[in-house]
Design an enzyme around this catalytic site. Sequence first.
Site, PDB file in Angstrom:
ATOM      1  N   LYS A  98       0.834  -1.199   0.000  1.00 56.88           N
ATOM      2  CA  LYS A  98       0.000   0.000   0.000  1.00 56.88           C
ATOM      3  C   LYS A  98       0.873   1.255   0.000  1.00 56.88           C
ATOM      4  CE  LYS A  98      -3.216  -2.670  -0.418  1.00 56.88           C
ATOM      5  NZ  LYS A  98      -3.782  -2.766  -1.783  1.00 56.88           N
ATOM      6  N   ASP A 161      -8.227  -0.480  -5.618  1.00 54.06           N
ATOM      7  CA  ASP A 161      -6.974   0.220  -5.856  1.00 54.06           C
ATOM      8  C   ASP A 161      -7.107   1.254  -6.965  1.00 54.06           C
ATOM      9  OD1 ASP A 161      -3.809  -0.096  -5.268  1.00 54.06           O
ATOM     10  OD2 ASP A 161      -4.135   0.327  -7.394  1.00 54.06           O
ATOM     11  N   GLU A 165      -6.992   5.339  -6.114  1.00 52.24           N
ATOM     12  CA  GLU A 165      -5.998   6.295  -6.595  1.00 52.24           C
ATOM     13  C   GLU A 165      -6.640   7.401  -7.425  1.00 52.24           C
ATOM     14  OE1 GLU A 165      -3.369   3.573  -8.461  1.00 52.24           O
ATOM     15  OE2 GLU A 165      -4.396   3.592 -10.403  1.00 52.24           O
TER      16      GLU A 165
END
Length: 422
Positions: A98, A161, A165
């Site tokens: 991460k 993910d 982002e």
Amino acid sequence: MKVKVGLRENSASIALAEVSGFSRENGTLGEMYEVISESDLSILLISDAAQAENKERIFEAMRPGSTLGLSHGFLLGYLKNIGEYFPSNINVIAVCPKGMGPSVRRLYEQGKEINGAGINSSFAIARDLNGKATDYALGWAIAIGSPTIFHTTLESEYKSDIFGERGILLGAIHGIVESLYRWFMSHAYSPEEAYVYSVESITGPISKIISQHGIVAVYESLEKTDRETFKKAYLAAYHPVMEILREIYDEVTSGNEIRSAIAASNRHKNYPLSKIDGTSMWQTGIQIRANRNSNRIPIHPVTAGIYIATMMAQVNLLKEKGHSYSEIANESIIEAVDSLNPYMHHKGIAFMVDNCSITARIGARKWAPRFDYILSQQTFNALDSHFSVDEYVFKEFLTDEIHQVLAVCSQLRPPIAISVTE
């Protein structure tokens, strides 16, 4: 165990690998497909677009019974888009740190001296041929110095993910500070004050308090009048940013965002990504960081309210979509305040957007303007006028279960902060 680096012929990284002690002579350096064909575990660390472009050759090179290791689930998302899956004769595992690669390495090196230093990772098993795939993944996670590891699925990982982002981790924070900077300037703040109250406030004290004491602690740290301003900003931002976050999640789960990232990567072969740090805002930031006194950075309640509203909207959307609390906490909060935001504080948010992975850079540039626009169009208009606050939404914020989750996570927090000295 022999670790061997596989690179493309004439890769610029060959010299870097040799400096680190890898060489053809000692059997630890070779051409990419050659290395894959002779390996029991092939950890694929090329870019997402390159994985999609070369997946046939990669699969063909793998020995039956060997294991493919991924650090991100993008390739699964691409295979779903084209109606395919991984070959049936290999294990497929993932260990997904991460944070950025440099963070993984520096924390690993710090862990030689300080027990428990390291970065959080998730792990997933997409195929287990011999009943040992989980052991392989956990072993790999330990080998890169990841002291806290949580289980997910490869599909859940790539969705959270790629979504994350484009949300609070990169795209949203970029759009938030750009719009805040202009809002402060329109209210007679100097460029230096506008930068401190927007960027510095988030990447400095707000992130530090969330990291050490939780999200609600930011609100509780404010004076009574500032708490009311925080509340108004939170409620003015929550629904607008949720609208954009829902659109992002839909684009990721439908496969559109993966198609968009690959198409953009192909375009950028002829039109490389330019840097975004040349505007007056980010040039002001260079001077601010050079003369910074970290103990005197204020928390502006409007900035805190908007940032935390976006963070909570992302948390609630991932919860609604069935993601585990471990994944929600890491992809929406921990990775932000303990991994990415410290880098942004060190060199600026624009620097982070300019130097993260290609997929993340593309996503941040695509979605940051959407956050910027909707905040300017809706949130700031509401703040500068009278609007009816939704008491129920704010009560939900104060009592959300994520605060208990973070309290548990804090007990597993590495003993040192991330290294950002370079």
